[in-house]
Structures are given as C-alpha cells and as structure tokens.
Design an enzyme around this catalytic site. Structure first.
Site, PDB file in Angstrom:
ATOM      1  CG  HIS A   1      -0.556  -8.271  -0.421  1.00  0.00           C
ATOM      2  ND1 HIS A   1      -0.290  -6.773  -0.434  1.00  0.00           N
ATOM      3  CD2 HIS A   1      -1.786  -8.643  -0.726  1.00  0.00           C
ATOM      4  CE1 HIS A   1      -1.248  -6.373  -0.611  1.00  0.00           C
ATOM      5  NE2 HIS A   1      -2.196  -7.609  -0.737  1.00  0.00           N
TER       6      HIS A   1
ATOM      7  CE1 TYR B   1      -2.904  -3.304   0.312  1.00  0.00           C
ATOM      8  CE2 TYR B   1      -4.175  -2.342   2.644  1.00  0.00           C
ATOM      9  CZ  TYR B   1      -4.032  -2.978   1.206  1.00  0.00           C
ATOM     10  OH  TYR B   1      -4.820  -4.149   1.817  1.00  0.00           O
TER      11      TYR B   1
END
Length: 300
Positions: free
Chosen positions: A115, A55
């Site tokens: 992830h 992010y």
C-alpha cells in the site's frame, strides 16, 4: 488481462480512523453499507473490485460477492497490505493475506499490492509477496504510492519479479508526467485512484466547458481522460446512478486539444502538496508515524 475499469471501495461503508476526514472530524453518516454499495456496483456491471486491508470493509465486500452469484473467474479482485502489517514483517503479511482471502471468500487474489513504501520495510514485504505468489495465493503482485526512487530500491534489491502495477493518484489535477513516463517505460501498468478527484473539481471551468461541449458530465470527462491516457480507471461512488454514469466513458473521445487543456491543470502547488502527503504517509500508522525517519525527501 487487467480490466480497464474498476470499482474503488475506500470509505465505502466505513471510514478508517486515520483517514484525513476522520482526523479532521468531518466524517458524516455512512450512506450505505459496503455490502450494499458493492452489490450495486456488481449489479451494474463492475467486475474489478479495488480493496485493501486499510479500508476495513473486506468482509462486507465478500458478502456482496457471495450474494451476487457471479463466478469467481469473472471477477478481478485487488487488495493491498497496510503499513502496520508491512512493519511487522513476513509472518504478519502472510496472516493478513489469509484474512483478506477469508473475508473476500476466495482462495486467491488476482492482484496484491504494497500500500505504501514503508521505509526500511517495503523491500522485505515485496519479497514476501513474491513467496506468497509462488504458493499460489496471489496471481499478480504490485505496488501503490511508489515514487520512482522506491521502485529503484526494489530493482537494486534484486527482486525476482518487478511490479505489474503501480497504483497512484492520477487525474488532470495531479498528473505527474515524469513519474508516469518512467514507470510506463518499464512496462508497469499505472492504476489510477482518485480518478474523479473525490468530486471536488467538478465545477472547474475547463472541465465544465469540455463537459458541456461533449454533452457529458464532468465525471465522465475525467474518466475518459484517464482511459484515453491508458491508465486503469477506478472510480468510486455510493450512489448506483453515479456508478452507471462513471462507467460511461467508452462511447466518445476527447480531442488532442481537449486532452492538452486537461493535462495543463496540474499546478506546482498540487505537486508540492502531493510530496508532503507522500512524506507523511509512508510511515503512517507505524511506530515511526509523525517522523521523517527513513523518508525520501527528494522523489520523482
């Protein structure tokens, strides 16, 4: 003690270079910094923050946490290690965890996730998280975007602690019942991202009708569906009023008929699109990006 609702920080104050919007060239101006958005989220009551290396904004999130004055014990911080770091191996994963801890201004993370299940690398990465957990830096470990077959790979590799969480896209428009049932039977908590479908389905007739019947917004219907199913609900907005609205899902219930109507919104095309995305993303940003090398073609 996993909170039932959290605040997602993806594309909050920063758009990663390989995000679909950036690749398509459709990125608009950033409406507010991640520090400002997260400060707003904390001020209206969110205490679970969903973060990630990818992010690109954990330092800003950390500034908001520091300014909030909220006790660390009252927060639940989740982060995820990205594909590039997973590919590099254990030393890189440990270094990234320390960077995340420094950026967020904490000495431990409540939940740390893989992830994407990078082919040939994710099992080693998961075992690295187990070691880091033993060192006290991580309270809980889990996975994100795992198909059932990826989970079986972990089990067959003899990991000592199975994932507490699998974070996947879950909403009525991508409701993978079989996958979710398998993980739930194993005791894995399902954490939903894109709970609100990025706002792209708010005008769907079924959603609009139920929202009108309940005197609620389409976002609140999607959020209530998620919570009522027992999934961890992680909405995201950069607007403070929407943050408040998105969290107001605990003062009403959907009927069994309404739930069934929403359950039926997932199409075969949506599943096919998801499978294509999975195949693309497990190698995303790695040296195998753009290839199907090691990618599972049949997944649940």
């Amino acid at each position: 003690s996993h909170p039932v609702i959290g605040f997602g920080t993806y594309k909050v104050g920063f758009i990663p270079a390989s995000a679909s919007a950036a690749v398509a060239g459709s990125v608009g101006g950033v409406e507010c910094t991640a520090e400002e958005c997260v400060s707003d989220a904390l001020s209206v009551g969110y205490r679970f923050l969903e973060c990630a290396e990818f992010y690109g904004n954990e330092h800003e999130v950390g500034k908001a946490i520091a300014k909030s004055g909220i006790d660390r014990k009252d927060l639940f911080l989740c982060s995820k290690v990205w594909t590039t770091t997973i590919e590099k191996g254990p030393a890189a994963i440990e270094a990234q965890l320390h960077k995340t801890l420094s950026d967020l201004g904490t000495d431990y993370i409540d939940l740390y996730l893989i992830h994407w299940p990078v082919p040939g690398k994710h099992v080693e990465a998961y075992k690295t998280l187990e070691k880091l957990q033993q060192a006290g830096k991580i309270r809980g470990i889990g996975v994100s975007n795992y198909a059932w077959e990826d989970y079986l790979e972990l089990k067959e590799a003899g990991v000592e602690q199975l994932p507490l969480v699998n974070q996947i896209e879950i909403n009525p428009f991508l409701y993978r019942k079989n996958t979710i049932a398998k993980f739930t039977e194993e005791g894995v908590v399902m954490q939903s991202y894109r709970s609100l479908r990025d706002g792209k389905a708010f005008d769907h007739p079924t959603l609009v009708k139920i929202a009108e019947d309940k005197s609620k917004s389409p976002a609140q219907i999607l959020g209530r569906w998620c919570v009522q199913k027992g999934f961890i609900y992680v909405p995201k907005s950069v607007k403070k009023e929407r943050m408040v609205e998105n969290a107001q899902v605990f003062d009403f219930e959907l009927t069994s008929d309404e739930m069934a109507e929403l359950d039926a919104l997932t199409t075969t095309e949506a599943i096919d699109t998801f499978v294509g995305l999975y195949r693309k993303c497990v190698n995303r940003d790695t040296s195998k990006d753009g290839t199907m090398q090691g990618v599972k073609m049949d997944i649940t």
